[in-house]
Design an enzyme around this catalytic site. Sequence first.
Site, mmCIF file in Angstrom:
data_model
loop_
_atom_site.group_PDB
_atom_site.id
_atom_site.type_symbol
_atom_site.label_atom_id
_atom_site.label_comp_id
_atom_site.label_asym_id
_atom_site.label_seq_id
_atom_site.Cartn_x
_atom_site.Cartn_y
_atom_site.Cartn_z
ATOM 1 N N ILE A 6 -39.083 -23.624 -19.406
ATOM 2 C CA ILE A 6 -39.861 -24.161 -18.287
ATOM 3 C C ILE A 6 -40.081 -23.039 -17.281
ATOM 4 O O ILE A 6 -39.112 -22.462 -16.771
ATOM 5 C CB ILE A 6 -39.125 -25.338 -17.600
ATOM 6 C CG1 ILE A 6 -38.733 -26.388 -18.638
ATOM 7 C CG2 ILE A 6 -39.988 -25.949 -16.498
ATOM 8 C CD1 ILE A 6 -37.826 -27.489 -18.093
ATOM 9 N N ASN A 87 -45.431 -24.486 -16.092
ATOM 10 C CA ASN A 87 -45.464 -25.218 -14.821
ATOM 11 C C ASN A 87 -45.617 -24.295 -13.604
ATOM 12 O O ASN A 87 -46.219 -24.691 -12.607
ATOM 13 C CB ASN A 87 -44.170 -26.044 -14.706
ATOM 14 C CG ASN A 87 -43.900 -26.487 -13.283
ATOM 15 O OD1 ASN A 87 -44.479 -27.451 -12.791
ATOM 16 N ND2 ASN A 87 -43.025 -25.763 -12.582
ATOM 17 N N TYR A 154 -57.734 -21.215 -7.318
ATOM 18 C CA TYR A 154 -56.878 -22.252 -7.914
ATOM 19 C C TYR A 154 -57.682 -23.162 -8.853
ATOM 20 O O TYR A 154 -57.266 -23.428 -9.988
ATOM 21 C CB TYR A 154 -56.237 -23.065 -6.782
ATOM 22 C CG TYR A 154 -55.218 -24.095 -7.218
ATOM 23 C CD1 TYR A 154 -53.989 -23.712 -7.752
ATOM 24 C CD2 TYR A 154 -55.473 -25.461 -7.064
ATOM 25 C CE1 TYR A 154 -53.041 -24.660 -8.114
ATOM 26 C CE2 TYR A 154 -54.525 -26.412 -7.432
ATOM 27 C CZ TYR A 154 -53.311 -26.010 -7.957
ATOM 28 O OH TYR A 154 -52.379 -26.956 -8.316
ATOM 29 N N LYS A 158 -57.006 -23.489 -12.919
ATOM 30 C CA LYS A 158 -56.642 -24.794 -13.507
ATOM 31 C C LYS A 158 -57.729 -25.276 -14.480
ATOM 32 O O LYS A 158 -57.412 -25.875 -15.509
ATOM 33 C CB LYS A 158 -56.381 -25.820 -12.398
ATOM 34 C CG LYS A 158 -55.121 -25.527 -11.573
ATOM 35 C CD LYS A 158 -53.853 -25.447 -12.415
ATOM 36 C CE LYS A 158 -52.594 -25.327 -11.583
ATOM 37 N NZ LYS A 158 -51.380 -25.163 -12.402
ATOM 38 N N THR A 189 -43.881 -31.144 -2.493
ATOM 39 C CA THR A 189 -43.198 -29.884 -2.807
ATOM 40 C C THR A 189 -43.624 -28.809 -1.804
ATOM 41 O O THR A 189 -44.496 -29.034 -0.963
ATOM 42 C CB THR A 189 -43.584 -29.381 -4.218
ATOM 43 O OG1 THR A 189 -44.991 -29.106 -4.207
ATOM 44 C CG2 THR A 189 -43.265 -30.388 -5.302
HETATM 45 N N1 LIG Z 1 -47.605 -30.021 -5.437
HETATM 46 C C1 LIG Z 1 -48.732 -30.627 -5.772
HETATM 47 O O1 LIG Z 1 -49.238 -31.495 -5.050
HETATM 48 C C2 LIG Z 1 -49.409 -30.276 -7.074
HETATM 49 C C3 LIG Z 1 -50.590 -30.955 -7.400
HETATM 50 C C4 LIG Z 1 -51.232 -30.662 -8.602
HETATM 51 C C5 LIG Z 1 -50.695 -29.703 -9.443
HETATM 52 N N2 LIG Z 1 -49.553 -29.057 -9.111
HETATM 53 C C6 LIG Z 1 -49.025 -28.049 -10.044
HETATM 54 O O2 LIG Z 1 -47.675 -28.324 -10.352
HETATM 55 C C7 LIG Z 1 -46.993 -27.112 -10.695
HETATM 56 C C8 LIG Z 1 -45.703 -27.033 -9.894
HETATM 57 O O3 LIG Z 1 -46.029 -26.981 -8.515
HETATM 58 P P1 LIG Z 1 -45.003 -27.382 -7.353
HETATM 59 O O4 LIG Z 1 -45.738 -28.253 -6.452
HETATM 60 O O5 LIG Z 1 -43.713 -27.789 -7.949
HETATM 61 O O6 LIG Z 1 -44.879 -25.947 -6.642
HETATM 62 P P2 LIG Z 1 -43.681 -25.255 -5.846
HETATM 63 O O7 LIG Z 1 -42.725 -26.258 -5.331
HETATM 64 O O8 LIG Z 1 -44.358 -24.323 -4.908
HETATM 65 O O9 LIG Z 1 -42.932 -24.445 -6.993
HETATM 66 C C9 LIG Z 1 -43.594 -23.418 -7.667
HETATM 67 C C10 LIG Z 1 -42.713 -22.884 -8.808
HETATM 68 O O10 LIG Z 1 -43.435 -21.791 -9.417
HETATM 69 C C11 LIG Z 1 -42.593 -20.649 -9.437
HETATM 70 N N3 LIG Z 1 -43.328 -19.422 -9.165
HETATM 71 C C12 LIG Z 1 -44.172 -19.176 -8.133
HETATM 72 N N4 LIG Z 1 -44.542 -17.888 -8.145
HETATM 73 C C13 LIG Z 1 -43.895 -17.310 -9.206
HETATM 74 C C14 LIG Z 1 -43.844 -16.008 -9.722
HETATM 75 N N5 LIG Z 1 -44.516 -14.993 -9.146
HETATM 76 N N6 LIG Z 1 -43.095 -15.770 -10.814
HETATM 77 C C15 LIG Z 1 -42.380 -16.770 -11.377
HETATM 78 N N7 LIG Z 1 -42.396 -18.039 -10.950
HETATM 79 C C16 LIG Z 1 -43.140 -18.289 -9.860
HETATM 80 C C17 LIG Z 1 -41.584 -20.869 -8.306
HETATM 81 O O11 LIG Z 1 -40.373 -20.175 -8.605
HETATM 82 P P3 LIG Z 1 -39.801 -18.902 -7.769
HETATM 83 O O12 LIG Z 1 -40.309 -18.999 -6.384
HETATM 84 O O13 LIG Z 1 -38.315 -19.033 -7.925
HETATM 85 O O14 LIG Z 1 -40.337 -17.714 -8.513
HETATM 86 C C18 LIG Z 1 -41.381 -22.372 -8.307
HETATM 87 O O15 LIG Z 1 -40.354 -22.732 -9.181
HETATM 88 C C19 LIG Z 1 -47.975 -25.979 -10.399
HETATM 89 O O16 LIG Z 1 -48.587 -25.559 -11.600
HETATM 90 C C20 LIG Z 1 -49.002 -26.625 -9.493
HETATM 91 O O17 LIG Z 1 -50.255 -25.998 -9.562
HETATM 92 C C21 LIG Z 1 -48.897 -29.300 -7.940
#
Ligand SMILES: NC(=O)c1ccc[n+]([C@@H]2O[C@H](COP(=O)([O-])OP(=O)(O)OC[C@H]3O[C@@H](n4cnc5c(N)ncnc54)[C@H](OP(=O)(O)O)[C@@H]3O)[C@@H](O)[C@H]2O)c1
Length: 251
Positions: A6, A87, A154, A158, A189
Amino acid sequence: MQYAVITGASRGLGEAIAHQLMEKNVNIISVSRKDNEKLKKDAEKFHVSYEHIPCDLSEPSQIDELLPAVAEKVFHEGTHYVYLVNNAGVIEPIETIGELDAKAVQKHIQINLTAPILLTNQFVKLANEQDVKMGIINITSGAAERAVHGWSTYSSTKAAINRFTDTLALEQEGQGHTIFAYSPGVIDTDMQGEIRSSSEKAFAEVEKFKQLKEEGALRSPAEVAGILMNLLQEPKKIENGKVYKLYDLVK
Ligand SMILES: NC(=O)c1ccc[n+]([C@@H]2O[C@H](COP(=O)([O-])OP(=O)(O)OC[C@H]3O[C@@H](n4cnc5c(N)ncnc54)[C@H](OP(=O)(O)O)[C@@H]3O)[C@@H](O)[C@H]2O)c1
């Protein structure tokens, strides 16, 4: 033995998916910059293994090193099923076209698109060579299907991940893998925090997203991961290549 690799399991949706797959007896390999102490403890509780591979997915050289390292941990005798959950994702740069920072665009594309393509490429090859079945889940967004002022990068990555998913499904027909994209709706998040901190000039819909938070319209990562688990429970019903939208799944 089952494994799940993951990306972005250190927090947010990825952390919740890792936790819930552990409950289903899946061993976890987490790829992100930071580790997560809670997942380590969860693994002990559920008697599965948990390993964190530190990697900055925005750095091409770190992905080059990651690919053989992660493959070695997952594909070995005794492995019968492997999940790959692409993810990890970033929303920045949130900015209108003309004002985009070149470095931020390159990093974004590397994390949101190049890394999932390269991980999938490596995993599919090894899985087919070793006759291991896979579940490949690409986390997408509703932004893939509509233009959002300030989110050009973005929305583009996507949309590309959706097309990558259906192309993969087309090519892998008959191999026995499960392949789909999951569009999770708005989740409470860090990413939503970043969205709300944008200026209206850079992101015209910022007030709407602030309101969603105030109204309690954001789902918890645990709820969103749970809906994904329900989907995975009936793999025969899954249509490969499809984008599964949370809003349709909860109707
Ligand atoms: N939140 C929403 O409303 C929403 C809506 C639609 C889709 N999504 C999608 O859901 C997925 C998860 O998003 P989330 O909301 O859980 O985001 P989040 O809380 O900001 O978490 C992002 C994750 O991605 C990792 N990440 C970011 N930059 C990275 C890098 N340079 N190298 C390695 N890992 C990296 C982070 O880990 P580290 O910081 O430890 O590296 C963290 O675990 C994403 O694909 C996002 O586009 C989110």
